[in-house]
Design a protein around this motif. Structure first.
Motif, PDB file in Angstrom:
ATOM      1  N   ARG A  12      -2.321   6.267   1.544  1.00 51.23           N
ATOM      2  CA  ARG A  12      -2.434   5.381   0.582  1.00 51.23           C
ATOM      3  C   ARG A  12      -3.376   4.421   0.613  1.00 51.23           C
ATOM      4  O   ARG A  12      -4.429   4.501  -0.056  1.00 51.23           O
ATOM      5  N   ASP A  13      -3.429   3.563   1.650  1.00 50.37           N
ATOM      6  CA  ASP A  13      -4.627   2.355   2.091  1.00 50.37           C
ATOM      7  C   ASP A  13      -5.820   3.239   2.304  1.00 50.37           C
ATOM      8  O   ASP A  13      -6.758   2.918   1.710  1.00 50.37           O
ATOM      9  N   GLU A 140       1.867  -9.725   0.587  1.00 50.44           N
ATOM     10  CA  GLU A 140       0.344  -9.720   0.366  1.00 50.44           C
ATOM     11  C   GLU A 140      -0.279 -10.863   0.594  1.00 50.44           C
ATOM     12  O   GLU A 140       0.147 -11.902   0.176  1.00 50.44           O
ATOM     13  N   PRO A 168       0.596  -8.450   6.113  1.00 54.69           N
ATOM     14  CA  PRO A 168      -0.584  -7.916   6.186  1.00 54.69           C
ATOM     15  C   PRO A 168      -1.502  -9.293   6.190  1.00 54.69           C
ATOM     16  O   PRO A 168      -1.397 -10.148   5.770  1.00 54.69           O
ATOM     17  N   THR A 170      -4.308  -9.163   4.584  1.00 52.84           N
ATOM     18  CA  THR A 170      -5.108  -8.168   3.410  1.00 52.84           C
ATOM     19  C   THR A 170      -6.472  -8.342   3.344  1.00 52.84           C
ATOM     20  O   THR A 170      -7.297  -7.388   3.038  1.00 52.84           O
ATOM     21  N   HIS A 201      -0.277  -5.096   9.667  1.00 54.05           N
ATOM     22  CA  HIS A 201      -1.051  -4.426   8.753  1.00 54.05           C
ATOM     23  C   HIS A 201      -2.325  -5.177   8.822  1.00 54.05           C
ATOM     24  O   HIS A 201      -2.421  -6.273   8.149  1.00 54.05           O
ATOM     25  N   HIS A 203      -6.712  -5.421   8.296  1.00 54.87           N
ATOM     26  CA  HIS A 203      -7.950  -4.878   7.424  1.00 54.87           C
ATOM     27  C   HIS A 203      -8.811  -5.383   8.560  1.00 54.87           C
ATOM     28  O   HIS A 203      -8.885  -6.354   9.244  1.00 54.87           O
TER      29      HIS A 203
HETATM   30  O1  KIV Z   1      -3.369  -4.890   2.680  1.00 54.69           O
HETATM   31  C1  KIV Z   1      -2.547  -4.954   2.173  1.00 54.69           C
HETATM   32  O2  KIV Z   1      -2.020  -6.327   1.854  1.00 54.69           O
HETATM   33  C2  KIV Z   1      -1.407  -3.810   1.562  1.00 54.69           C
HETATM   34  C3  KIV Z   1      -0.422  -4.278   1.023  1.00 54.69           C
HETATM   35  C4  KIV Z   1       0.027  -3.488  -0.162  1.00 54.69           C
HETATM   36  C5  KIV Z   1       0.809  -3.590   1.994  1.00 54.69           C
HETATM   37  O3  KIV Z   1      -2.046  -2.950   1.825  1.00 54.69           O
END
Ligand code: KIV
Ligand code: ZN
Length: 379
Positions: A12-13, A140, A168, A170, A201, A203
């Motif tokens: 998914r991501d 998010e 997250p 994000t 979560h 990044h």
């Molecule tokens: O990075 C993010 O905020 C996401 C969410 C949709 C879980 O991928």
């Protein structure tokens, strides 16, 4: 208490990463490998995004033996219904719904008032609960959300039936200290927080995804969202192999358990590279071609005497059969002899001296020395 749930979002991501889209059969192959490796949750896609995504999530739900199958959806009823239908065939299924909670996102992206966002959280989570008792809710842009509002949003989601709460980072903006503080704040302030599992979560925009992930876990999160090779939006997500090997290698300081068979790491990393055509850079931690390769003579000599001199984990622990002695101009006689033995040439003293001199000569002229070059030197 110290078991962490590994939630893989490669499909998914990860698939949102430029150049990393996968077709139906490729997604099924990856899902089977993830299941075999022992991930707890596979986020198989975003069912409303396209009929292809819907069908892949459904096929993965039908075929997966062990893992929980999750699908992502926004707060709209149609999104949630599509997700519920796609994950329905799974033995264990999860609906993962999300909405933004930061002032910036609520104003400019959603164009909504905070109170309306709270109402939407309550409604969407309760609706998702009609299809399964395993509902994850994500805030998010959670790391840039205000504490008061985030605590209220999390309390609302749990009250409506969310069993996992994901915060997250994000945009990959958090530092490990701020990210950990968000979890501490939620654990201290949200009255019903004990009814849900907290999830990280992260990044990698500042190269901090793994550090933030581990900081969030140290602060109390017990689910880690990650991807193979760290693929994902922009600079990617926290890499599963890095997080899992950090926990394994530094287990006295990171005393958490998980269900991952780490010997599957190399195979799945290479399978993903082959499927997407995007391979990892040579110096990528854990799975890069050079991660266990020693070129300098001093390092090669040390590793041959005792691997622990320059290796903090064994190649076998990630499914590599042996450490890879890269022979180049910095290599010494000892490593050269060893490499020649691996290539089937057990050289006596004189032959070794002669071949070693020729090799040094070649290495001065040529950047990379292949196995074929070495064999040619002695034939
Ligand atoms: O990075 C993010 O905020 C996401 C969410 C949709 C879980 O991928
Ligand atoms: Zn993400």
């Amino acid at each position: 208490m110290d078991r962490v749930i590994i939630f893989d979002t490669t499909l998914r991501d990860g698939e949102q990463s430029p150049g990393c889209s996968m077709n139906h059969d490729e997604k099924l192959r990856m899902a089977a490998l993830l299941d075999e490796m022992g991930v707890d949750v596979i986020e198989a896609g975003f069912p409303i995004a396209s009929p292809g995504d819907f069908n892949s999530v459904k096929a993965i739900a039908e075929s997966t033996k062990n893992a929980i199958i999750a699908g992502l959806c926004r707060t709209k009823k149609g999104d949630i219904e599509a997700c519920a239908q796609a994950v329905a065939p799974a033995k264990r299924r999860r609906i993962h719904t999300f909405v933004s909670t930061s002032p910036l996102h609520m104003k400019h992206k959603l164009n909504m008032q905070p109170d309306d966002v709270i109402a939407m959280i309550a409604e969407s989570v309760a609706f998702a609960r009609q299809f399964t008792d395993d509902v994850e809710w994500s805030a998010e842009d959670g790391s840039r959300s205000e504490d008061d509002f985030l605590a209220r949003a999390v309390e609302t989601a749990i009250k409506a039936g969310a069993t996992t709460i994901n915060i997250p980072d994000t945009v990959g903006y958090a530092l490990p200290t701020d990210y950990a503080a968000k979890f501490t704040m939620l654990l201290n302030r949200v009255p019903n927080i004990d009814k849900a599992v907290l999830s990280v979560h992260c990044h990698n925009d500042l190269g901090l995804a793994v550090a933030n992930t581990l900081a969030g876990v140290a602060a109390g999160a017990r689910q880690i969202e990650c991807t193979i090779n760290g693929i994902g939006e922009r600079a990617g997500n926290a890499a599963l192999e890095e997080v899992v090997m950090a926990i394994r290698t530094r287990n006295a300081d990171l005393p958490y358990t998980n269900n991952i068979d780490t010997t599957k790491i190399t195979g799945i990393s290479r399978a993903l590279g082959e499927i997407t055509g995007v391979s990892v850079q040579p110096n990528k931690a854990i799975v890069g071609a050079n991660a266990f390769a020693h070129e300098s003579g001093i390092h090669q000599d040390g590793v041959l005497k005792n691997p622990q001199t320059y290796e903090i984990m064994t190649p076998e622990s990630i499914g590599l059969s042996k450490n890879d002695l890269v022979i180049g101009k910095h290599s010494g006689r000892h490593a050269f002899k060893k490499k020649m033995e691996v290539l089937g040439h057990d050289l006596g003293d004189n032959a070794l001296e002669e071949a070693f001199a020729k090799f040094k000569n070649l290495a001065d002229r040529q950047k990379k020395i292949s196995d074929e070059d070495l064999i040619a030197l002695v034939s």
